[in-house]
Design a protein around this motif. Structure first.
Motif, PDB file in Angstrom:
ATOM      1  N   LEU A   3       0.849  -1.187   0.000  1.00 31.77           N
ATOM      2  CA  LEU A   3       0.000   0.000   0.000  1.00 31.77           C
ATOM      3  C   LEU A   3       0.885   1.237   0.000  1.00 31.77           C
ATOM      4  O   LEU A   3       1.874   1.296   0.727  1.00 31.77           O
ATOM      5  CB  LEU A   3      -0.881   0.045   1.255  1.00 31.77           C
ATOM      6  CG  LEU A   3      -1.978  -0.985   1.388  1.00 31.77           C
ATOM      7  CD1 LEU A   3      -2.659  -0.861   2.742  1.00 31.77           C
ATOM      8  CD2 LEU A   3      -3.002  -0.802   0.289  1.00 31.77           C
ATOM      9  N   HIS A   5       1.207   5.314   0.803  1.00 29.99           N
ATOM     10  CA  HIS A   5       0.610   6.298   1.702  1.00 29.99           C
ATOM     11  C   HIS A   5       1.275   7.638   1.461  1.00 29.99           C
ATOM     12  O   HIS A   5       2.481   7.698   1.208  1.00 29.99           O
ATOM     13  CB  HIS A   5       0.822   5.894   3.160  1.00 29.99           C
ATOM     14  CG  HIS A   5       0.416   4.495   3.453  1.00 29.99           C
ATOM     15  ND1 HIS A   5      -0.879   4.142   3.693  1.00 29.99           N
ATOM     16  CD2 HIS A   5       1.137   3.358   3.494  1.00 29.99           C
ATOM     17  CE1 HIS A   5      -0.937   2.835   3.906  1.00 29.99           C
ATOM     18  NE2 HIS A   5       0.279   2.341   3.777  1.00 29.99           N
ATOM     19  N   SER A  18       5.901  10.219   2.410  1.00 25.62           N
ATOM     20  CA  SER A  18       5.298   9.058   1.762  1.00 25.62           C
ATOM     21  C   SER A  18       5.871   7.775   2.357  1.00 25.62           C
ATOM     22  O   SER A  18       6.968   7.771   2.924  1.00 25.62           O
ATOM     23  CB  SER A  18       5.544   9.086   0.251  1.00 25.62           C
ATOM     24  OG  SER A  18       6.922   9.022  -0.012  1.00 25.62           O
ATOM     25  N   ALA A  23       0.357  -4.507   3.165  1.00 26.05           N
ATOM     26  CA  ALA A  23      -1.045  -4.440   3.593  1.00 26.05           C
ATOM     27  C   ALA A  23      -1.278  -5.512   4.652  1.00 26.05           C
ATOM     28  O   ALA A  23      -1.204  -6.698   4.364  1.00 26.05           O
ATOM     29  CB  ALA A  23      -1.961  -4.662   2.403  1.00 26.05           C
ATOM     30  N   THR A  26      -3.312  -2.842   9.495  1.00 24.93           N
ATOM     31  CA  THR A  26      -2.984  -1.656  10.291  1.00 24.93           C
ATOM     32  C   THR A  26      -1.907  -0.806   9.618  1.00 24.93           C
ATOM     33  O   THR A  26      -1.342   0.079  10.242  1.00 24.93           O
ATOM     34  CB  THR A  26      -2.499  -2.055  11.697  1.00 24.93           C
ATOM     35  OG1 THR A  26      -1.323  -2.857  11.581  1.00 24.93           O
ATOM     36  CG2 THR A  26      -3.576  -2.795  12.467  1.00 24.93           C
ATOM     37  N   GLU A  28      -2.143   1.538   7.406  1.00 27.49           N
ATOM     38  CA  GLU A  28      -2.494   2.954   7.327  1.00 27.49           C
ATOM     39  C   GLU A  28      -2.140   3.668   8.620  1.00 27.49           C
ATOM     40  O   GLU A  28      -1.584   4.763   8.608  1.00 27.49           O
ATOM     41  CB  GLU A  28      -3.994   3.128   7.027  1.00 27.49           C
ATOM     42  CG  GLU A  28      -4.395   2.674   5.652  1.00 27.49           C
ATOM     43  CD  GLU A  28      -4.743   1.189   5.606  1.00 27.49           C
ATOM     44  OE1 GLU A  28      -4.633   0.493   6.636  1.00 27.49           O
ATOM     45  OE2 GLU A  28      -5.101   0.722   4.518  1.00 27.49           O
ATOM     46  N   TRP A  29      -2.472   3.070   9.742  1.00 29.14           N
ATOM     47  CA  TRP A  29      -2.175   3.677  11.046  1.00 29.14           C
ATOM     48  C   TRP A  29      -0.674   3.759  11.272  1.00 29.14           C
ATOM     49  O   TRP A  29      -0.165   4.776  11.734  1.00 29.14           O
ATOM     50  CB  TRP A  29      -2.819   2.890  12.172  1.00 29.14           C
ATOM     51  CG  TRP A  29      -4.317   2.850  12.119  1.00 29.14           C
ATOM     52  CD1 TRP A  29      -5.138   3.610  11.321  1.00 29.14           C
ATOM     53  CD2 TRP A  29      -5.172   2.009  12.877  1.00 29.14           C
ATOM     54  NE1 TRP A  29      -6.443   3.291  11.563  1.00 29.14           N
ATOM     55  CE2 TRP A  29      -6.500   2.311  12.512  1.00 29.14           C
ATOM     56  CE3 TRP A  29      -4.953   1.045  13.837  1.00 29.14           C
ATOM     57  CZ2 TRP A  29      -7.593   1.687  13.078  1.00 29.14           C
ATOM     58  CZ3 TRP A  29      -6.046   0.410  14.407  1.00 29.14           C
ATOM     59  CH2 TRP A  29      -7.355   0.731  14.028  1.00 29.14           C
ATOM     60  N   ALA A  31       1.735   3.892   9.028  1.00 29.68           N
ATOM     61  CA  ALA A  31       2.312   4.902   8.133  1.00 29.68           C
ATOM     62  C   ALA A  31       2.015   6.306   8.653  1.00 29.68           C
ATOM     63  O   ALA A  31       2.896   7.174   8.645  1.00 29.68           O
ATOM     64  CB  ALA A  31       1.755   4.730   6.720  1.00 29.68           C
ATOM     65  N   ALA A  32       0.799   6.533   9.118  1.00 28.38           N
ATOM     66  CA  ALA A  32       0.433   7.854   9.642  1.00 28.38           C
ATOM     67  C   ALA A  32       1.295   8.219  10.844  1.00 28.38           C
ATOM     68  O   ALA A  32       1.829   9.332  10.921  1.00 28.38           O
ATOM     69  CB  ALA A  32      -1.046   7.878  10.026  1.00 28.38           C
ATOM     70  N   ALA A  49      -7.740  13.364   8.904  1.00 27.85           N
ATOM     71  CA  ALA A  49      -7.739  12.047   8.255  1.00 27.85           C
ATOM     72  C   ALA A  49      -9.174  11.671   7.907  1.00 27.85           C
ATOM     73  O   ALA A  49     -10.123  12.280   8.387  1.00 27.85           O
ATOM     74  CB  ALA A  49      -7.129  11.005   9.177  1.00 27.85           C
ATOM     75  N   ASP A  50      -9.320  10.635   7.077  1.00 25.19           N
ATOM     76  CA  ASP A  50     -10.665  10.194   6.728  1.00 25.19           C
ATOM     77  C   ASP A  50     -11.251   9.342   7.849  1.00 25.19           C
ATOM     78  O   ASP A  50     -10.605   9.076   8.855  1.00 25.19           O
ATOM     79  CB  ASP A  50     -10.681   9.472   5.382  1.00 25.19           C
ATOM     80  CG  ASP A  50      -9.898   8.180   5.373  1.00 25.19           C
ATOM     81  OD1 ASP A  50      -9.605   7.641   6.455  1.00 25.19           O
ATOM     82  OD2 ASP A  50      -9.576   7.697   4.275  1.00 25.19           O
ATOM     83  N   TYR A  53      -9.691   6.339  10.069  1.00 24.72           N
ATOM     84  CA  TYR A  53      -8.737   6.534  11.162  1.00 24.72           C
ATOM     85  C   TYR A  53      -9.440   6.832  12.482  1.00 24.72           C
ATOM     86  O   TYR A  53      -8.799   7.005  13.502  1.00 24.72           O
ATOM     87  CB  TYR A  53      -7.784   7.682  10.819  1.00 24.72           C
ATOM     88  CG  TYR A  53      -6.866   7.352   9.678  1.00 24.72           C
ATOM     89  CD1 TYR A  53      -5.605   6.832   9.911  1.00 24.72           C
ATOM     90  CD2 TYR A  53      -7.270   7.541   8.359  1.00 24.72           C
ATOM     91  CE1 TYR A  53      -4.756   6.516   8.862  1.00 24.72           C
ATOM     92  CE2 TYR A  53      -6.427   7.231   7.301  1.00 24.72           C
ATOM     93  CZ  TYR A  53      -5.181   6.723   7.574  1.00 24.72           C
ATOM     94  OH  TYR A  53      -4.354   6.405   6.548  1.00 24.72           O
TER      95      TYR A  53
END
Length: 59
Positions: A3, A5, A18, A23, A26, A28-29, A31-32, A49-50, A53
């Motif tokens: 994935l 980011h 970036s 994948a 988790t 996304e979390w 990477a954030a 965030a969308d 999150y």
């Protein structure tokens, strides 16, 4: 599966960070947190965030 980011600067929409992670549910979390942790300075920042999150374990 990988994935991608991106951390975006809100005012002009520029990419400031970036990551490419596996994948795993988790990514996304992770990477954030990595990208926000690398922001320069010790001042407070506002993060948006969308809805994905908005989970108690992340917030």
């Amino acid at each position: 599966m990988l994935l991608g980011h991106a951390l975006m600067e809100n005012r002009n929409g520029l990419v400031v960070g970036s990551r490419l992670l596996l994948a795993n549910g988790t990514a996304e979390w992770a990477a954030a947190l990595e990208m926000v942790g690398e922001l320069p300075g010790a001042h407070r920042v506002t993060i948006g965030a969308d809805k994905g999150y908005d989970a108690p374990v992340f917030v």
